[in-house]
Motif scaffolding. Structure first.
Motif, PDB file in Angstrom:
ATOM      1  N   TYR A  26     127.246  93.668  62.185  1.00 57.93           N
ATOM      2  CA  TYR A  26     126.424  93.815  62.693  1.00 57.93           C
ATOM      3  C   TYR A  26     125.290  94.514  62.169  1.00 57.93           C
ATOM      4  O   TYR A  26     125.700  95.783  60.942  1.00 57.93           O
ATOM      5  CB  TYR A  26     125.817  94.644  64.100  1.00 57.93           C
ATOM      6  N   LEU A  27     124.255  93.628  61.621  1.00 57.04           N
ATOM      7  CA  LEU A  27     123.551  94.403  61.245  1.00 57.04           C
ATOM      8  C   LEU A  27     122.017  94.420  61.525  1.00 57.04           C
ATOM      9  O   LEU A  27     121.529  93.453  62.131  1.00 57.04           O
ATOM     10  CB  LEU A  27     123.017  94.084  59.578  1.00 57.04           C
ATOM     11  N   GLU A  28     120.568  95.156  61.250  1.00 57.62           N
ATOM     12  CA  GLU A  28     119.300  94.662  61.625  1.00 57.62           C
ATOM     13  C   GLU A  28     119.056  94.712  60.139  1.00 57.62           C
ATOM     14  O   GLU A  28     118.727  95.402  59.619  1.00 57.62           O
ATOM     15  CB  GLU A  28     118.916  96.166  62.373  1.00 57.62           C
ATOM     16  N   LEU A  29     117.513  93.924  60.631  1.00 56.33           N
ATOM     17  CA  LEU A  29     116.393  93.475  59.569  1.00 56.33           C
ATOM     18  C   LEU A  29     115.069  94.498  60.004  1.00 56.33           C
ATOM     19  O   LEU A  29     113.761  94.717  60.130  1.00 56.33           O
ATOM     20  CB  LEU A  29     115.847  92.541  59.730  1.00 56.33           C
ATOM     21  N   ASN A  30     116.004  95.943  59.348  1.00 57.13           N
ATOM     22  CA  ASN A  30     114.770  97.712  60.021  1.00 57.13           C
ATOM     23  C   ASN A  30     114.615  97.588  58.640  1.00 57.13           C
ATOM     24  O   ASN A  30     113.635  98.285  58.872  1.00 57.13           O
ATOM     25  CB  ASN A  30     115.902  98.267  60.410  1.00 57.13           C
ATOM     26  N   ASN A  31     114.186  97.341  57.063  1.00 59.67           N
ATOM     27  CA  ASN A  31     113.419  97.958  56.286  1.00 59.67           C
ATOM     28  C   ASN A  31     112.415  96.346  55.679  1.00 59.67           C
ATOM     29  O   ASN A  31     112.361  96.262  54.507  1.00 59.67           O
ATOM     30  CB  ASN A  31     114.106  98.233  55.464  1.00 59.67           C
ATOM     31  N   PRO A  32     111.488  95.927  56.447  1.00 56.73           N
ATOM     32  CA  PRO A  32     110.891  94.794  56.601  1.00 56.73           C
ATOM     33  C   PRO A  32     109.495  95.344  55.459  1.00 56.73           C
ATOM     34  O   PRO A  32     108.838  96.395  55.629  1.00 56.73           O
ATOM     35  CB  PRO A  32     110.409  94.619  58.039  1.00 56.73           C
ATOM     36  N   GLY A  33     109.310  94.121  54.288  1.00 66.06           N
ATOM     37  CA  GLY A  33     108.174  94.161  53.551  1.00 66.06           C
ATOM     38  C   GLY A  33     106.784  93.630  53.826  1.00 66.06           C
ATOM     39  O   GLY A  33     107.571  92.620  54.889  1.00 66.06           O
ATOM     40  N   VAL A  34     105.985  94.113  53.748  1.00 70.42           N
ATOM     41  CA  VAL A  34     104.458  94.225  54.318  1.00 70.42           C
ATOM     42  C   VAL A  34     104.131  92.796  53.930  1.00 70.42           C
ATOM     43  O   VAL A  34     104.225  91.884  52.962  1.00 70.42           O
ATOM     44  CB  VAL A  34     103.440  95.040  53.689  1.00 70.42           C
ATOM     45  N   ASN A  35     103.907  91.516  55.149  1.00 72.90           N
ATOM     46  CA  ASN A  35     102.931  90.042  54.890  1.00 72.90           C
ATOM     47  C   ASN A  35     104.168  89.551  54.031  1.00 72.90           C
ATOM     48  O   ASN A  35     103.689  88.588  53.284  1.00 72.90           O
ATOM     49  CB  ASN A  35     102.026  90.156  53.691  1.00 72.90           C
ATOM     50  N   LYS A  36     105.940  89.786  54.307  1.00 71.68           N
ATOM     51  CA  LYS A  36     106.702  88.904  53.296  1.00 71.68           C
ATOM     52  C   LYS A  36     107.427  88.684  54.475  1.00 71.68           C
ATOM     53  O   LYS A  36     108.120  88.752  55.308  1.00 71.68           O
ATOM     54  CB  LYS A  36     108.147  89.487  52.795  1.00 71.68           C
ATOM     55  N   PRO A  37     107.607  86.928  54.925  1.00 69.31           N
ATOM     56  CA  PRO A  37     108.057  86.443  56.741  1.00 69.31           C
ATOM     57  C   PRO A  37     109.516  86.220  55.935  1.00 69.31           C
ATOM     58  O   PRO A  37     109.345  85.205  57.074  1.00 69.31           O
ATOM     59  CB  PRO A  37     106.948  85.745  56.477  1.00 69.31           C
ATOM     60  N   PHE A  38     109.644  86.138  54.819  1.00 71.85           N
ATOM     61  CA  PHE A  38     110.946  85.118  54.261  1.00 71.85           C
ATOM     62  C   PHE A  38     112.715  86.913  54.597  1.00 71.85           C
ATOM     63  O   PHE A  38     111.930  87.219  52.929  1.00 71.85           O
ATOM     64  CB  PHE A  38     111.080  84.394  52.815  1.00 71.85           C
ATOM     65  N   CYS A  39     113.639  86.515  54.756  1.00 72.91           N
ATOM     66  CA  CYS A  39     114.040  87.578  54.644  1.00 72.91           C
ATOM     67  C   CYS A  39     115.653  87.195  53.964  1.00 72.91           C
ATOM     68  O   CYS A  39     116.371  86.575  54.854  1.00 72.91           O
ATOM     69  CB  CYS A  39     114.514  88.692  55.810  1.00 72.91           C
TER      70      CYS A  39
END
Length: 202
Positions: free
Chosen positions: A147-160
């Motif tokens: 399991y992993l969370e996408l919990n360190n997002p970049g600002v205005n970056k819609p692609f992870c």
């Protein structure tokens, strides 16, 4: 109990030789997210649909051991294949997050892949991942769960670029990547797949 990959660079190895049936081992990848709309958007954000429920897409860029490369995603309508190369299949396009099981992708022949970069793309409803609560879950047919969370997002970056699955012969490694980009082309440049990109819609 699921193994949690907490930070970028954390990984988990799956020993195919222990399974005794590497060609039958299946990797199930699930993407899910919060269903509620993003309330903290301005006027122009609403014009772009950012007040609607977020629509996230699960996709991947892959390379097989024989050198074939491709992209599987709802955008463009390429859902892959179960019984022929690349043996990677996307089950559906959940446009609202209303499906309790989110979006799912399966690797049916991990022995045939060299690397797969699984990504989450915000198609509409949010400008980045700060409000969507994205998470990815891997379930291996031998019983292992990651399991992993996408919990360190970049600002205005819609692609992870969320995770990378790599094949090292008798071993498959699942790596939490979690790197954010402005779109497919920027991510492709970083991972050197070498695709030619054109604008698309669904």
């Amino acid at each position: 109990m699921a193994i949690t990959l907490k930070k970028s660079g954390d990984s988990h190895k799956i020993d195919l030789s222990k399974a005794g049936q590497s060609k039958q081992l299946t990797v199930h990848v699930n993407l899910n997210w919060n269903q509620q709309s993003n309330q903290n958007v301005g006027f122009f954000g609403k014009l772009l649909g950012a007040d609607s429920p977020p629509d996230l897409d699960l996709g991947c860029m892959y390379e097989t051991v024989d050198g074939a490369k491709g992209v599987i995603q709802a955008l463009g309508g390429n859902f892959g294949a179960k019984n022929s190369s690349p043996y990677i299949f996307l089950d559906k396009d959940d446009r609202t997050g209303a499906a309790s099981d989110g979006e799912n992708m399966f690797i049916y022949r991990p022995d045939t892949i060299k690397r797969v970069m699984f990504f989450a793309l915000i198609y509409r409803g949010a400008s980045d991942f700060r409000s969507v609560g994205g998470r990815m879950f891997f379930k291996i047919s031998n019983g292992e769960e990651i399991y992993l969370e996408l919990n360190n997002p970049g600002v205005n970056k819609p692609f992870c670029a969320a995770a990378i699955v790599s094949n090292f012969g008798s071993q498959v490694t699942i790596l939490k990547e979690e790197k954010y980009f402005s779109g497919h082309q920027e991510a492709d440049k970083n991972y050197h797949f070498g695709f030619n990109w054109v604008a698309g819609s669904k």
